[in-house]
Scaffold this motif. Structure first.
Motif, PDB file in Angstrom:
ATOM      1  N   ILE A   1       0.870  -1.176   0.000  1.00 43.15           N
ATOM      2  CA  ILE A   1       0.000   0.000   0.000  1.00 43.15           C
ATOM      3  C   ILE A   1       0.906   1.224   0.000  1.00 43.15           C
ATOM      4  CG2 ILE A   1      -1.827   1.261   1.181  1.00 43.15           C
ATOM      5  CD1 ILE A   1      -2.677  -1.536   0.202  1.00 43.15           C
ATOM      6  N   GLU A   2       0.773   2.027  -1.045  1.00 42.40           N
ATOM      7  CA  GLU A   2       1.592   3.231  -1.199  1.00 42.40           C
ATOM      8  C   GLU A   2       0.768   4.462  -0.872  1.00 42.40           C
ATOM      9  OE1 GLU A   2       2.917   3.333  -5.235  1.00 42.40           O
ATOM     10  OE2 GLU A   2       4.274   1.647  -4.982  1.00 42.40           O
ATOM     11  N   SER A   3       1.456   5.486  -0.384  1.00 42.62           N
ATOM     12  CA  SER A   3       0.809   6.771  -0.175  1.00 42.62           C
ATOM     13  C   SER A   3       0.609   7.440  -1.531  1.00 42.62           C
ATOM     14  CB  SER A   3       1.674   7.658   0.716  1.00 42.62           C
ATOM     15  OG  SER A   3       1.069   8.917   0.864  1.00 42.62           O
ATOM     16  N   THR A   4      -0.516   8.094  -1.681  1.00 41.85           N
ATOM     17  CA  THR A   4      -0.761   8.879  -2.899  1.00 41.85           C
ATOM     18  C   THR A   4      -0.621  10.367  -2.608  1.00 41.85           C
ATOM     19  OG1 THR A   4      -3.122   8.909  -2.426  1.00 41.85           O
ATOM     20  CG2 THR A   4      -2.314   7.146  -3.869  1.00 41.85           C
ATOM     21  N   ILE A   5      -0.350  10.682  -1.328  1.00 44.25           N
ATOM     22  CA  ILE A   5      -0.285  12.066  -0.887  1.00 44.25           C
ATOM     23  C   ILE A   5       0.951  12.300  -0.027  1.00 44.25           C
ATOM     24  CG2 ILE A   5      -2.755  12.568  -0.986  1.00 44.25           C
ATOM     25  CD1 ILE A   5      -2.992  11.702   1.894  1.00 44.25           C
ATOM     26  N   GLU A   6       1.277  13.569   0.153  1.00 47.49           N
ATOM     27  CA  GLU A   6       2.397  13.947   1.007  1.00 47.49           C
ATOM     28  C   GLU A   6       1.864  14.429   2.342  1.00 47.49           C
ATOM     29  OE1 GLU A   6       6.128  17.076   0.926  1.00 47.49           O
ATOM     30  OE2 GLU A   6       5.201  16.436  -0.942  1.00 47.49           O
ATOM     31  N   GLY A   7       2.585  14.123   3.417  1.00 49.21           N
ATOM     32  CA  GLY A   7       2.168  14.591   4.731  1.00 49.21           C
ATOM     33  C   GLY A   7       3.022  13.993   5.822  1.00 49.21           C
ATOM     34  N   THR A   8       2.617  14.235   7.053  1.00 42.19           N
ATOM     35  CA  THR A   8       3.302  13.705   8.229  1.00 42.19           C
ATOM     36  C   THR A   8       2.359  12.752   8.944  1.00 42.19           C
ATOM     37  OG1 THR A   8       4.550  15.757   8.475  1.00 42.19           O
ATOM     38  CG2 THR A   8       4.443  14.327  10.399  1.00 42.19           C
ATOM     39  N   VAL A   9       2.869  11.584   9.316  1.00 44.02           N
ATOM     40  CA  VAL A   9       2.057  10.566   9.989  1.00 44.02           C
ATOM     41  C   VAL A   9       1.665  11.077  11.377  1.00 44.02           C
ATOM     42  CG1 VAL A   9       1.998   8.210  10.876  1.00 44.02           C
ATOM     43  CG2 VAL A   9       3.214   8.702   8.739  1.00 44.02           C
TER      44      VAL A   9
END
Length: 70
Positions: A41-49
């Motif tokens: 499962i890959e992230s499609t967005i940028e951010g901080t967990v």
């Protein structure tokens, strides 16, 4: 709040991110197992967990939230 969701049902094999970690598009965040196949499962967005909603061995359904980002 942004969410990374499961794209299919399966069991969580590995969680590849930690709280506070930065995530970029295309980065692997969770590995699921379904029908003896590993499903990355890959992230499609940028951010901080900010929160991890699953742990190794948890069963998830399609659409369930895996990781929350800000």
């Amino acid at each position: 709040m942004k969410e990374i969701n499961a794209n299919m049902a399966g069991t969580v094999l590995n969680v590849l991110v930690n709280k506070g970690e930065g995530v970029s598009p295309g980065q692997l965040v969770v590995v699921l197992e379904s029908m003896k196949m590993e499903i990355p499962i890959e992230s499609t967005i940028e951010g901080t967990v900010t929160d991890i909603k699953v742990g190794i061995g948890d069963f998830v359904n399609e659409g369930d939230t895996l990781v929350i980002l800000t």
